[in-house]
Design a protein around this motif. Structure first.
Motif, PDB file in Angstrom:
ATOM      1  N   ILE A 180      -4.479  -1.954 -14.579  1.00 39.01           N
ATOM      2  CA  ILE A 180      -3.216  -2.644 -14.294  1.00 39.01           C
ATOM      3  C   ILE A 180      -2.233  -1.722 -13.585  1.00 39.01           C
ATOM      4  O   ILE A 180      -1.543  -2.130 -12.656  1.00 39.01           O
ATOM      5  N   GLY A 181      -2.163  -0.463 -14.021  1.00 41.32           N
ATOM      6  CA  GLY A 181      -1.213   0.463 -13.404  1.00 41.32           C
ATOM      7  C   GLY A 181      -1.467   0.661 -11.921  1.00 41.32           C
ATOM      8  O   GLY A 181      -0.532   0.603 -11.101  1.00 41.32           O
ATOM      9  N   LEU A 182      -2.721   0.875 -11.528  1.00 39.94           N
ATOM     10  CA  LEU A 182      -3.023   1.099 -10.119  1.00 39.94           C
ATOM     11  C   LEU A 182      -2.840  -0.177  -9.298  1.00 39.94           C
ATOM     12  O   LEU A 182      -2.267  -0.151  -8.197  1.00 39.94           O
ATOM     13  N   ALA A 183      -3.328  -1.305  -9.833  1.00 41.59           N
ATOM     14  CA  ALA A 183      -3.222  -2.568  -9.093  1.00 41.59           C
ATOM     15  C   ALA A 183      -1.757  -2.971  -8.893  1.00 41.59           C
ATOM     16  O   ALA A 183      -1.335  -3.336  -7.775  1.00 41.59           O
ATOM     17  N   TRP A 184      -0.968  -2.927  -9.949  1.00 43.75           N
ATOM     18  CA  TRP A 184       0.422  -3.355  -9.830  1.00 43.75           C
ATOM     19  C   TRP A 184       1.276  -2.345  -9.075  1.00 43.75           C
ATOM     20  O   TRP A 184       2.266  -2.725  -8.453  1.00 43.75           O
ATOM     21  N   SER A 185       0.916  -1.089  -9.114  1.00 41.08           N
ATOM     22  CA  SER A 185       1.656  -0.097  -8.313  1.00 41.08           C
ATOM     23  C   SER A 185       1.478  -0.383  -6.831  1.00 41.08           C
ATOM     24  O   SER A 185       2.455  -0.361  -6.065  1.00 41.08           O
ATOM     25  N   MET A 186       0.250  -0.659  -6.406  1.00 39.93           N
ATOM     26  CA  MET A 186       0.019  -0.973  -4.991  1.00 39.93           C
ATOM     27  C   MET A 186       0.757  -2.242  -4.592  1.00 39.93           C
ATOM     28  O   MET A 186       1.362  -2.306  -3.505  1.00 39.93           O
ATOM     29  N   ALA A 187       0.701  -3.278  -5.448  1.00 37.50           N
ATOM     30  CA  ALA A 187       1.387  -4.528  -5.112  1.00 37.50           C
ATOM     31  C   ALA A 187       2.896  -4.341  -5.070  1.00 37.50           C
ATOM     32  O   ALA A 187       3.575  -4.869  -4.161  1.00 37.50           O
ATOM     33  N   ALA A 188       3.450  -3.604  -6.039  1.00 37.12           N
ATOM     34  CA  ALA A 188       4.899  -3.397  -6.074  1.00 37.12           C
ATOM     35  C   ALA A 188       5.368  -2.606  -4.857  1.00 37.12           C
ATOM     36  O   ALA A 188       6.417  -2.920  -4.257  1.00 37.12           O
ATOM     37  N   ILE A 189       4.598  -1.600  -4.450  1.00 35.67           N
ATOM     38  CA  ILE A 189       4.959  -0.817  -3.266  1.00 35.67           C
ATOM     39  C   ILE A 189       4.865  -1.685  -2.006  1.00 35.67           C
ATOM     40  O   ILE A 189       5.717  -1.604  -1.116  1.00 35.67           O
ATOM     41  N   TYR A 190       3.836  -2.515  -1.946  1.00 39.65           N
ATOM     42  CA  TYR A 190       3.675  -3.396  -0.774  1.00 39.65           C
ATOM     43  C   TYR A 190       4.883  -4.324  -0.626  1.00 39.65           C
ATOM     44  O   TYR A 190       5.463  -4.448   0.472  1.00 39.65           O
ATOM     45  N   TRP A 191       5.276  -4.996  -1.696  1.00 34.38           N
ATOM     46  CA  TRP A 191       6.398  -5.929  -1.598  1.00 34.38           C
ATOM     47  C   TRP A 191       7.732  -5.203  -1.437  1.00 34.38           C
ATOM     48  O   TRP A 191       8.663  -5.734  -0.806  1.00 34.38           O
ATOM     49  N   PHE A 192       7.828  -4.007  -1.958  1.00 34.03           N
ATOM     50  CA  PHE A 192       9.051  -3.220  -1.748  1.00 34.03           C
ATOM     51  C   PHE A 192       9.219  -2.878  -0.280  1.00 34.03           C
ATOM     52  O   PHE A 192      10.337  -2.913   0.252  1.00 34.03           O
ATOM     53  N   CYS A 193       8.109  -2.552   0.375  1.00 34.09           N
ATOM     54  CA  CYS A 193       8.181  -2.274   1.812  1.00 34.09           C
ATOM     55  C   CYS A 193       8.524  -3.534   2.613  1.00 34.09           C
ATOM     56  O   CYS A 193       9.058  -3.444   3.732  1.00 34.09           O
ATOM     57  N   GLN A 194       8.215  -4.705   2.069  1.00 34.83           N
ATOM     58  CA  GLN A 194       8.569  -5.976   2.714  1.00 34.83           C
ATOM     59  C   GLN A 194       9.981  -6.421   2.360  1.00 34.83           C
ATOM     60  O   GLN A 194      10.437  -7.474   2.837  1.00 34.83           O
ATOM     61  N   GLY A 195      10.656  -5.641   1.517  1.00 31.12           N
ATOM     62  CA  GLY A 195      11.997  -6.014   1.096  1.00 31.12           C
ATOM     63  C   GLY A 195      12.020  -7.087   0.033  1.00 31.12           C
ATOM     64  O   GLY A 195      13.029  -7.758  -0.155  1.00 31.12           O
ATOM     65  N   LYS A 196      10.899  -7.281  -0.667  1.00 28.48           N
ATOM     66  CA  LYS A 196      10.799  -8.310  -1.697  1.00 28.48           C
ATOM     67  C   LYS A 196      10.351  -7.682  -3.020  1.00 28.48           C
ATOM     68  O   LYS A 196      10.140  -6.482  -3.105  1.00 28.48           O
ATOM     69  N   GLN A 197      10.224  -8.541  -4.024  1.00 31.02           N
ATOM     70  CA  GLN A 197       9.803  -8.093  -5.347  1.00 31.02           C
ATOM     71  C   GLN A 197       8.418  -8.640  -5.684  1.00 31.02           C
ATOM     72  O   GLN A 197       8.022  -9.704  -5.215  1.00 31.02           O
ATOM     73  N   PHE A 198       7.715  -7.887  -6.510  1.00 31.79           N
ATOM     74  CA  PHE A 198       6.387  -8.301  -6.954  1.00 31.79           C
ATOM     75  C   PHE A 198       6.550  -9.180  -8.184  1.00 31.79           C
ATOM     76  O   PHE A 198       6.979  -8.724  -9.248  1.00 31.79           O
ATOM     77  N   LYS A 199       6.244 -10.474  -8.048  1.00 31.05           N
ATOM     78  CA  LYS A 199       6.457 -11.437  -9.112  1.00 31.05           C
ATOM     79  C   LYS A 199       5.222 -11.553 -10.006  1.00 31.05           C
ATOM     80  O   LYS A 199       4.092 -11.666  -9.519  1.00 31.05           O
ATOM     81  N   VAL A 200       5.433 -11.544 -11.294  1.00 34.05           N
ATOM     82  CA  VAL A 200       4.360 -11.712 -12.278  1.00 34.05           C
ATOM     83  C   VAL A 200       4.855 -12.642 -13.375  1.00 34.05           C
ATOM     84  O   VAL A 200       5.903 -12.390 -13.980  1.00 34.05           O
ATOM     85  N   ASP A 201       4.124 -13.715 -13.626  1.00 32.65           N
ATOM     86  CA  ASP A 201       4.483 -14.647 -14.690  1.00 32.65           C
ATOM     87  C   ASP A 201       4.118 -14.022 -16.036  1.00 32.65           C
ATOM     88  O   ASP A 201       2.950 -13.741 -16.308  1.00 32.65           O
ATOM     89  N   PRO A 202       5.066 -13.771 -16.914  1.00 31.64           N
ATOM     90  CA  PRO A 202       4.771 -13.081 -18.180  1.00 31.64           C
ATOM     91  C   PRO A 202       4.214 -13.984 -19.265  1.00 31.64           C
ATOM     92  O   PRO A 202       3.722 -13.478 -20.287  1.00 31.64           O
ATOM     93  N   GLY A 203       4.267 -15.312 -19.088  1.00 32.05           N
ATOM     94  CA  GLY A 203       3.989 -16.241 -20.185  1.00 32.05           C
ATOM     95  C   GLY A 203       2.690 -15.998 -20.919  1.00 32.05           C
ATOM     96  O   GLY A 203       2.655 -15.424 -22.010  1.00 32.05           O
TER      97      GLY A 203
END
Length: 864
Positions: free
Chosen positions: A773-796
């Motif tokens: 989870i750490g590696l996968a979400w780190s890559m996704a969060a960095i990708y969306w940060f570079c796009q000026g957006k946030q990485f959305k995850v449904d916590p439910g």
């Protein structure tokens, strides 16, 4: 229309329309946003949404717009069978992956140790720390499908959050913690227990495994709900090296320097490193054995070397004991055969790694057979081939034995000539008697002739007559010599050492010595020599006491042992005391130890001094065994040819390890798995690049199959209307964890500790979160940060699943800690009642977990 009506009305209704205005605004503002405009739909909406089938990362969806019920069932069956078959492929390539890890982590370096007395010892120490290897490569090897599934799902879907990967990690952790431990507890024989050998490391990894899922809940629902920031992903990933370092420090006892200081002060035999061989830098500086020097090695480093030396010395002692026992039990077997028997015994009983048990379980499930039994059969077959090769090289002829003692009145002496090797040909050899101190005609009868060994014959006898007289004389001897060997087609008349043909040759001893004992006097009793050097591996020493210069009358001869530098009582030797009895005309007796002879008549050598020396030959045998007990040798491969032959060969053994004809089930399993076996036989052998070539290619293969598994699981779920979160917890987690279950089962039964069976479960569960989870979400969060957006995850659903697992895992670890108390004595096993109750309880935890998680996913339970 509302606005037009509003304008036409008089101001007297302004108050009414003001309220209507407010209602309209509230209605517009609270209208739900459509699915197309919502990044993360509400949990209530996702509960009501039907499962939609869409194209996977590599597989297109096989699902028509309006399928019939029969059509759905057919497609679901095809997807399910394909999913299960892909799980088999992952298990087989993971087998190669774990073999590379075993080879990598088994590497050793040579160090020179200096003892306090100045003596230096060269020894080998492992490069990889056991705890570090278990939490890094071993954990990665057993959890690679789950970790790669999470990473590939995020990357393959445009860095959008998915449900399959994270829920597979949580579901796999639940299966490992509850089901695997339940199986391991129950499988132990009644009344036996297994304890964790390194409880400190287990408690540390258990704490990290609980923290990992608490942390996962915090980043999902507390710190920034519905969003994973870059710092959250990177911090999750950074917990992996922190966990490894803390576990390593705990294993090395760096948190207990004061205790370790006292322990090392009392250890006078503590060694220090003098030199490391093969390193790029010269480390030849001698390190003094003083705690006050600042440039000394850390105390724990010296302690680790001591522990390594102690374990190696214990292993060597065990090997020596086994070899002596086998030599006593099988006196006719050659040293090489005894070595292989001892090697199999040690390999079968020594503590094994998690990788070995994982590979062992996978190969048994896929019809490749028992690793250890197969190794024993291969070694036996190798010995047979070597013996046949020696036999085809020709035969040897020699005396066995080559010394004989006989009484003057015996009439004749029988000598035995032996043939070894090729027994298919006819071989003849000449013999003749030769004078020594005994003369032909007065002491013995001259004899010469030819011995002919027909096909299949391996022994011949030579009869020499002895002449008796009544004249007292000293003991005398004469010789019998072999010469002039010939076969059916070739004859060479040369000296014995060069008497060689293409089929046969004479080997030493080719001269037999016969000593004639005079029988006219009572005799003189003596040892043959006053000094005897023996090897420490002799086991039981038999010493001959000779009766020379006469053999008349019945004589009793007392004897006993006397300590020198060697001490009796089982320290260096077992002391004996007793009495030898010589009957009339009996010329020698055997005693099992040293004899200090008493009356009636002693010869020149009445006292025998025995010097016990280290056997260099035996030492080389033990050193060879030490190297061969490395389990990496059993798991490693040396060529592609070896791998392909193993892939297409059907293996089947009896319980004793002997080969048997494959059964129908063996053929079925082989046909089901041969595709994957042949495909992954293309992976480089573990001998290349010290295992790293196999490591890299195998993990690439696991990644490809994991991508396929993700698509098949999603397509199967959408076909039957099963959510990815439920599908991941039930089916995908189960499929990726079955090999680990069998590996832990075998480890629990055969290992004397519980570390290999359940000790690594907690470490793997923590690594899954930190890496998967750490590696996968780190890559996704960095990708969306570079796009000026946030990485959305449904916590439910995921947050609830994590919470439920964490609570149950705490209960599970608490039960394991309670089981360590003297009432039970260990994490695994116990009485039938206790282990059955505990196993059922752990199994019930898993059932409740998947049921409640499924009910929450379909909104029958509303929590988040």
């Amino acid at each position: 229309q509302y606005s037009k009506l509003r304008m036409e009305q008089s101001s007297s209704f302004s108050c009414v329309y003001l309220y209507l205005d407010i209602i309209v605004v509230l209605f517009v503002c609270t209208t739900p946003i459509t699915a197309e405009s919502s990044t993360v739909p509400a949990n209530e909406t996702t509960c009501k949404e039907a499962s939609k089938c869409s194209r996977g990362i590599v597989l297109p969806v096989w699902y028509p717009d309006s399928p019939s019920l029969g059509n759905k069932i057919l497609r679901a069956v095809v997807y399910f069978i394909a999913l299960m078959y892909t799980f088999i492929g992952v298990s087989i390539v993971a087998d190669r992956f774990m073999a590379s890890i075993e080879v990598i982590t088994s590497k050793e370096k040579v160090v020179v140790i200096k003892k306090s007395n100045g003596e230096t010892i060269t020894t080998s120490v492992p490069i990889w720390n056991e705890t570090v290897s278990n939490l890094t490569l071993m954990a990665l090897g057993s959890s690679a499908p789950e970790i790669l599934l999470s990473i590939i799902e995020v990357c393959g879907h445009g860095f959008e959050a998915g449900e399959l990967g994270p829920n597979t990690i949580v579901g796999s952790a639940a299966f490992n913690m509850f089901v695997i431990i339940a199986v391991c507890i129950y499988i132990i024989p009644d009344g036996e227990v297994r304890r964790i050998k390194h409880p400190r490391v287990f408690f540390v990894t258990a704490a990290w495994s609980i923290f990992a899922y608490i942390w996962l809940y915090l980043i999902l629902a507390v710190f920034s709900p519905n969003v994973v920031d870059v710092w959250e992903g990177l911090l999750t990933l950074s917990f992996f090296p922190i966990c490894v370092i803390v576990a390593w420090m705990t294993d090395r006892r760096l948190f207990f320097n004061k205790c370790m200081y006292r322990e090392n002060r009392t250890n006078k035999q503590r060694g220090v490193i003098v030199e490391t061989e093969g390193s790029s830098q010269h480390n030849g500086i001698e390190i003094e054995n003083k705690m006050s020097n600042s440039h000394n090695l850390p105390v724990n480093e010296n302690h680790t070397i001591d522990l390594q030396n102690k374990e190696e010395e214990e292993l060597r002692k065990e090997m020596i004991s086994i070899l002596k026992e086998l030599k006593h039990k099988y006196p006719d077997k050659q040293t090489d055969q005894l070595t292989e028997m001892a090697n199999y015994h040690l390999l079968n009983h020594q503590q094994k790694s998690r990788a070995f048990y994982r590979i062992h379980a996978t190969r048994q499930l896929t019809g490749a057979g028992n690793i250890l039994k197969k190794h024993a059969v291969d070694q036996a077959r190798k010995g047979e081939l070597e013996q046949r090769a020696q036999e085809h090289m020709g035969c040897k002829i020699f005396f066995s034995p080559w010394t004989y003692r006989c009484l003057e009145n015996c009439g004749s002496c029988m000598l035995k000539v032996v043939r070894t090797g090729d027994l298919d040909s006819t071989v003849s050899v000449n013999y003749r008697t030769e004078d020594g101190t005994a003369d032909a005609g007065s002491d013995y009868i001259y004899n010469e002739g030819t011995l002919t060994f027909l096909a299949g014959e391996d022994e011949k006898e030579i009869l020499v007559g002895i002449i008796n007289d009544d004249i007292f004389e000293e003991d005398e001897h004469f010789f019998v010599r072999l010469s002039n060997i010939k076969t059916e087609s070739t004859e060479i008349n040369t000296e014995p050492n060069h008497n060689i043909t293409a089929a046969a040759y004479i080997e030493s001893p080719f001269i037999a010595t016969i000593t004639i004992i005079d029988d006219d006097h009572a005799g003189v009793f003596t040892f043959e020599e006053p000094l005897l050097h023996i090897s420490e591996n002799v086991g039981t020493l038999e010493v001959k006491v000779f009766r020379n210069t006469g053999a008349r009358g019945r004589i009793g001869l007392p004897y006993h042992t006397v300590d020198g530098t060697a001490k009796s009582g089982g320290i260096d030797y077992e002391g004996v005391i007793g009495c030898l009895e010589f009957d009339n005309d009996e010329i020698f007796e055997l005693t099992e130890q040293v004899a200090a002879l008493g009356k009636p008549s002693l010869g020149e050598h009445s006292r025998l001094e025995i010097i016990i020396e280290e056997s260099y030959e035996f030492k080389s045998v033990v050193d060879k065994l030490v190297k061969k007990t490395n389990l990496a040798i059993l798991l490693s491969t040396h060529s592609w040819r070896e791998q392909f032959v193993e892939a297409i060969t059907i293996t089947s053994e009896e319980e004793d390890g002997s080969q048997k004809k494959p059964s129908c089930s063996d053929y079925i399993i082989h046909m089901l798995t041969i595709f994957w076996k042949v495909i992954f036989a293309c992976v480089p052998p573990t001998e290349y690049w010290n295992g790293w070539a196999c490591f890299l290619v195998s993990i690439f293969g696991i990644g490809l199959l994991t991508t396929l598994i993700g698509d098949l699981a999603s397509h199967f779920g959408c076909t039957v209307g099963l959510k990815d979160s439920v599908n991941a917890v039930v089916f995908v987690a189960l499929g990726t964890s079955v090999p680990d279950t069998f590996a832990s089962k075998v480890a629990a039964v055969h290992d004397k500790y519980a570390d290999a069976s359940i000790g690594n479960v907690t470490g793997s569960n923590a690594v899954n979160v930190f890496l998967g989870i750490g590696l996968a979400w780190s890559m996704a969060a960095i990708y969306w940060f570079c796009q000026g957006k946030q990485f959305k995850v449904d916590p439910g659903t995921l947050a609830f699943s994590v919470t439920l697992y964490t609570v149950f895992a705490l209960i599970c670890i608490t039960v394991l800690i309670i089981r360590r108390r003297p009432a039970i004595g260990g994490e695994l096993g116990g009485s039938r009642t206790i282990k059955t109750c505990n196993s059922l309880f752990f199994g019930l935890l898993w059932i409740v977990y998947i049921l409640v998680a499924g009910l929450e996913a379909y909104c029958h339970i509303k929590v988040f």
